[in-house]
Design an enzyme around this catalytic site. Structure first.
Site, mmCIF file in Angstrom:
data_model
loop_
_atom_site.group_PDB
_atom_site.id
_atom_site.type_symbol
_atom_site.label_atom_id
_atom_site.label_comp_id
_atom_site.label_asym_id
_atom_site.label_seq_id
_atom_site.Cartn_x
_atom_site.Cartn_y
_atom_site.Cartn_z
ATOM 1 N N LYS A 1 -9.427 -7.113 8.189
ATOM 2 C CA LYS A 1 -8.471 -6.623 9.180
ATOM 3 C C LYS A 1 -8.872 -7.177 10.533
ATOM 4 O O LYS A 1 -10.029 -7.050 10.947
ATOM 5 C CB LYS A 1 -8.449 -5.092 9.220
ATOM 6 N N GLU B 1 -11.017 0.329 -3.475
ATOM 7 C CA GLU B 1 -11.263 0.050 -2.060
ATOM 8 C C GLU B 1 -11.943 1.246 -1.392
ATOM 9 O O GLU B 1 -11.505 2.386 -1.534
ATOM 10 C CB GLU B 1 -9.920 -0.264 -1.377
ATOM 11 N N SER C 1 0.868 -1.171 0.000
ATOM 12 C CA SER C 1 0.000 0.000 0.000
ATOM 13 C C SER C 1 0.908 1.223 0.000
ATOM 14 O O SER C 1 1.719 1.393 0.907
ATOM 15 C CB SER C 1 -0.876 -0.024 1.255
ATOM 16 N N LYS D 1 -2.997 5.038 -2.655
ATOM 17 C CA LYS D 1 -4.033 5.801 -1.972
ATOM 18 C C LYS D 1 -4.468 6.950 -2.872
ATOM 19 O O LYS D 1 -3.631 7.575 -3.536
ATOM 20 C CB LYS D 1 -3.471 6.361 -0.662
ATOM 21 N N LYS E 1 -1.068 -1.088 -4.479
ATOM 22 C CA LYS E 1 -2.255 -0.294 -4.125
ATOM 23 C C LYS E 1 -1.780 1.128 -3.900
ATOM 24 O O LYS E 1 -0.798 1.355 -3.206
ATOM 25 C CB LYS E 1 -2.887 -0.881 -2.863
ATOM 26 N N ASP F 1 -7.177 2.891 -3.157
ATOM 27 C CA ASP F 1 -7.898 2.911 -1.884
ATOM 28 C C ASP F 1 -8.226 4.368 -1.544
ATOM 29 O O ASP F 1 -7.324 5.196 -1.401
ATOM 30 C CB ASP F 1 -7.033 2.294 -0.769
ATOM 31 N N GLY G 1 -3.723 -3.999 6.146
ATOM 32 C CA GLY G 1 -2.694 -3.646 7.119
ATOM 33 C C GLY G 1 -3.042 -2.341 7.801
ATOM 34 O O GLY G 1 -3.853 -1.562 7.285
ATOM 35 N N ASP H 1 -13.545 -2.001 3.085
ATOM 36 C CA ASP H 1 -12.624 -2.071 4.230
ATOM 37 C C ASP H 1 -13.388 -1.530 5.439
ATOM 38 O O ASP H 1 -14.032 -2.289 6.185
ATOM 39 C CB ASP H 1 -11.359 -1.253 3.893
#
Ligand code: OSB
Ligand code: MG
Length: 368
Positions: free
Chosen positions: A262, A213, A135, A163, A161, A188, A290, A238
């Site tokens: 998670k 995400e 990420s 952000k 991934k 995400d 994570g 998520d």
């Protein structure tokens, strides 16, 4: 099993590089560790929580308080049939899944040690190697992001991934795709958008993202149903998923096609395993998310990721991506193929470096 003592420690660890998401930038991690001493063995867990309530309602401080004032009193004099039963003993506490999950995880580690089996086998896992992705946070510039992606793909990570947030989304993804046409890529948003941003998500369909995400509200399953209906790209939830019921609602209504699991967010290993099974029976793949964990939380994520339906690369990556020195021995490393070989020792399979933990501890409380 009986819980004799619970030791809470706040350890402060500075990330090698600040990590930025749509809800903010973090550099100093206030990590809450749980050491559970039972009559049979000692186990370690990590409360995977942020220091502010911007990802989820919990914080390091609320988790500390909930564990001390409510979780500990409920477990203190109780006969604990098994680690798998701990979640059910704590249902009277509404919410606070991260607080409950950190303690539950420590008891799973203790139980696995007592039985001298690896935690992952005790959980019913089957993979001896887990596929890994990374990420990557929001950067100050696109070239900086492209460099970071080049470095991680060269290291072998199987998917990237990135952000996103308003102003750092389609324009950035377009440049990433141009430079890396073939990588497995996803984004995400950490709840930074609204349903009215549909044109933006439509525009991103041409980048062949594996998934988007958590684009919409952190607790808004309904709007994700509306969005997923109008998109081919799978939505992965998520923030929205904190229980079996939320997972079921999201799947049955078509709010998502993939779930990020998670441990803290769902309240521990037993809940994660149940949701994993529920997804499996409905053809929904899961992967392990994570929370910028220390080695303790990372080790638990590795054990969880060995369950069969963790079929997509997760956000569980090497210790050295986060820390100059981790608090476990050995540190978590990845292979050239972008996998982590699951440890074979008992419990979480990595040893907490108690000397280093003690040095980094800024607050400690012994319950019991
Ligand atoms: O949304 O998955 C997330 C980190 C903190 C809070 C939320 C998230 C993340 C990450 C980082 O994406 C995952 C990691 O590398 O630990
Ligand atoms: Mg996320």
């Amino acid at each position: 099993m009986r819980l004799r003592r619970l030791i809470l420690r706040e350890v402060r660890m500075t990330l090698l590089e600040p990590f930025e998401t749509s809800f903010g930038r973090s550099s100093l991690r206030r990590i809450l560790l749980v050491e559970a001493e039972t009559d049979a063995a000692t186990g370690w867990g990590e409360v995977t929580v942020g220091s502010n309530p911007f990802y989820s309602p919990e914080t390091t401080d609320t988790a500390w308080l909930i564990i001390r004032d409510f979780v500990w009193p409920m477990l203190q004099d109780a006969e604990i049939a098994s680690a798998a039963a701990v979640g059910a003993m704590l249902t009277r506490i509404r919410g606070h899944n991260m607080a409950k999950g950190g303690v539950e995880a420590a008891l799973w580690d203790a139980e696995a040690h007592a039985k001298s089996v690896p935690l992952w086998k005790h959980l019913g896992g089957t993979r001896e190697e887990i596929p890994c992705g990374v990420s990557i946070g929001i950067k100050d510039s696109v070239p900086e992001l492209l460099d970071a992606i080049a470095k991680e793909t060269a290291a072998g990570y199987q998917r990237i991934k990135i952000k996103i947030k308003p102003g750092w989304d389609a324009n950035v993804v377009a440049q990433v795709r141009e430079k890396f046409p073939r990588i497995r890529l996803m984004v995400d948003a950490n709840s930074a958008y609204q349903l009215s941003d549909l044109p933006l998500f439509r525009e991103m369909e041409r980048f062949f993202l594996m998934m988007i995400e958590q684009p919409l509200g952190w607790d808004d399953i309904y709007s994700h149903v509306q969005l997923q209906k109008q998109l081919d790209t799978p939505i992965c939830l998520d923030e929205c998923i904190h229980s079996d019921e939320h997972a079921l609602a999201a799947i049955e209504t078509g709010a998502c096609k993939i779930i990020n699991m998670k441990l803290g967010r769902v309240g521990g290993h037993a809940a994660a395993r149940r949701i994993h099974g529920l997804c499996q029976s409905r053809g929904i793949p899961v992967w392990c998310g994570g929370m910028l964990e220390s080695g303790i939380g990372r080790a638990h994520n590795i054990a969880l990721s060995t369950l069969a339906n963790f079929s997509l690369p997760g956000d569980v990556s090497a210790s050295r991506r986060y820390w100059s020195e981790d608090i476990i021995e050995p540190e978590v490393e990845i292979t050239k193929q972008g996998t982590i070989r699951v440890p074979t020792g008992p419990g979480i399979g990595y040893s907490p470096r108690t000397d280093r933990i003690e040095k980094l501890t800024v607050r400690k409380e012994v319950l019991g």
